[in-house]
Design a protein around this motif. Sequence first.
Motif, PDB file in Angstrom:
ATOM      1  N   LEU A   1      -8.718   9.157  -9.526  1.00 38.84           N
ATOM      2  CA  LEU A   1      -9.167   7.820  -9.885  1.00 38.84           C
ATOM      3  C   LEU A   1      -8.358   6.789  -9.108  1.00 38.84           C
ATOM      4  N   MET A   2      -9.025   5.718  -8.701  1.00 37.58           N
ATOM      5  CA  MET A   2      -8.300   4.645  -8.023  1.00 37.58           C
ATOM      6  C   MET A   2      -8.999   3.329  -8.293  1.00 37.58           C
ATOM      7  N   TYR A   3      -8.263   2.228  -8.157  1.00 38.82           N
ATOM      8  CA  TYR A   3      -8.802   0.895  -8.353  1.00 38.82           C
ATOM      9  C   TYR A   3      -9.358   0.421  -7.020  1.00 38.82           C
ATOM     10  N   PRO A   4     -10.692   0.267  -6.896  1.00 38.27           N
ATOM     11  CA  PRO A   4     -11.275  -0.021  -5.585  1.00 38.27           C
ATOM     12  C   PRO A   4     -11.270  -1.497  -5.195  1.00 38.27           C
ATOM     13  N   LEU A   5     -10.928  -2.381  -6.136  1.00 38.50           N
ATOM     14  CA  LEU A   5     -10.964  -3.814  -5.829  1.00 38.50           C
ATOM     15  C   LEU A   5      -9.573  -4.315  -5.506  1.00 38.50           C
ATOM     16  N   ASN A   6      -9.448  -4.999  -4.413  1.00 42.19           N
ATOM     17  CA  ASN A   6      -8.178  -5.573  -3.999  1.00 42.19           C
ATOM     18  C   ASN A   6      -8.497  -6.927  -3.390  1.00 42.19           C
ATOM     19  N   ARG A   7      -8.961  -7.832  -4.237  1.00 42.29           N
ATOM     20  CA  ARG A   7      -9.481  -9.110  -3.753  1.00 42.29           C
ATOM     21  C   ARG A   7      -8.416  -9.860  -2.980  1.00 42.29           C
ATOM     22  N   GLY A   8      -8.783 -10.229  -1.760  1.00 46.63           N
ATOM     23  CA  GLY A   8      -7.864 -11.053  -0.988  1.00 46.63           C
ATOM     24  C   GLY A   8      -7.843 -10.759   0.490  1.00 46.63           C
ATOM     25  N   ASP A   9      -7.766  -9.494   0.911  1.00 52.67           N
ATOM     26  CA  ASP A   9      -7.517  -9.231   2.325  1.00 52.67           C
ATOM     27  C   ASP A   9      -8.781  -8.927   3.133  1.00 52.67           C
ATOM     28  N   TYR A  10      -9.750  -8.242   2.563  1.00 52.99           N
ATOM     29  CA  TYR A  10     -10.997  -7.934   3.268  1.00 52.99           C
ATOM     30  C   TYR A  10     -10.746  -7.273   4.625  1.00 52.99           C
ATOM     31  N   ASP A  11      -9.886  -6.282   4.592  1.00 53.77           N
ATOM     32  CA  ASP A  11      -9.639  -5.485   5.801  1.00 53.77           C
ATOM     33  C   ASP A  11      -9.296  -4.065   5.379  1.00 53.77           C
ATOM     34  N   GLY A  12      -9.112  -3.181   6.331  1.00 54.20           N
ATOM     35  CA  GLY A  12      -8.761  -1.807   6.014  1.00 54.20           C
ATOM     36  C   GLY A  12      -9.948  -0.908   5.737  1.00 54.20           C
ATOM     37  N   TYR A  13     -10.970  -1.428   5.059  1.00 53.32           N
ATOM     38  CA  TYR A  13     -12.226  -0.715   4.819  1.00 53.32           C
ATOM     39  C   TYR A  13     -12.006   0.670   4.220  1.00 53.32           C
ATOM     40  N   MET A  14     -11.195   0.724   3.187  1.00 50.82           N
ATOM     41  CA  MET A  14     -10.989   1.936   2.381  1.00 50.82           C
ATOM     42  C   MET A  14     -10.824   3.199   3.227  1.00 50.82           C
ATOM     43  N   PRO A  15      -9.697   3.369   3.873  1.00 53.82           N
ATOM     44  CA  PRO A  15      -9.480   4.579   4.676  1.00 53.82           C
ATOM     45  C   PRO A  15      -9.627   5.860   3.858  1.00 53.82           C
TER      46      PRO A  15
END
Length: 201
Positions: free
Chosen positions: A5-19
């Motif tokens: 399980l992981m928290y998929p929201l990280n509002r703010g950076d809009y980069d990285g695209y979930m490696p």
Amino acid sequence: ATGKLMYPLNRGDYDGYMPQWGGLPALQTHLDRCRAAGNVPMFYTDPILACANTKLGSRHGPTFGIMNPLWKDDYKTGKTPEGYIGSYGGYCMCLDTEWYSGWVADTLARVCRETGIDGVRVDEYGHRGYVCTSGRHKHLFAEPGHNAWLQALARNCRQIHEAMDKVRPGLLLTAEFPGNDHMAAALEGAIVYDVRRESPV
């Protein structure tokens, strides 16, 4: 993808695209599948919010976060720094500023260019907004105690659309609410909630 399980929201950076999910190539493959199924892929974004653990939130939240000592955290998250307005445990950022509104437009244009997405929705745009009393940044429109939120959002929607048009004309911009007429004029669409209630019997 990982079995954890992981928290998929990280509002703010809009980069990285979930490696962890395959990064940008996997995302672009998914977008192509959406188009092949006859859909128009768009990204949900929430530029009003910046989680404190992001680069944006940690570096710029204290300066460009909305401040108002009268605001109270009804959810009692304990995540919002004293004096700031918070939402979902992050900073609410002030779009009535030159730097932050420009950052939003540039960032969303970059995301469109990097991913090839067909449009963006800016969540929480168009509601009544907040009165920002911060002395840590200069406001474009609001005078002390004045709510110029929709004026600032209308300007930001025009900025975003202009930046996106330079990436690819025809990209779509939608919002959660249509806001005022000046804001709606810069959008292709918006969610409108039906708040009608049946009369009691």
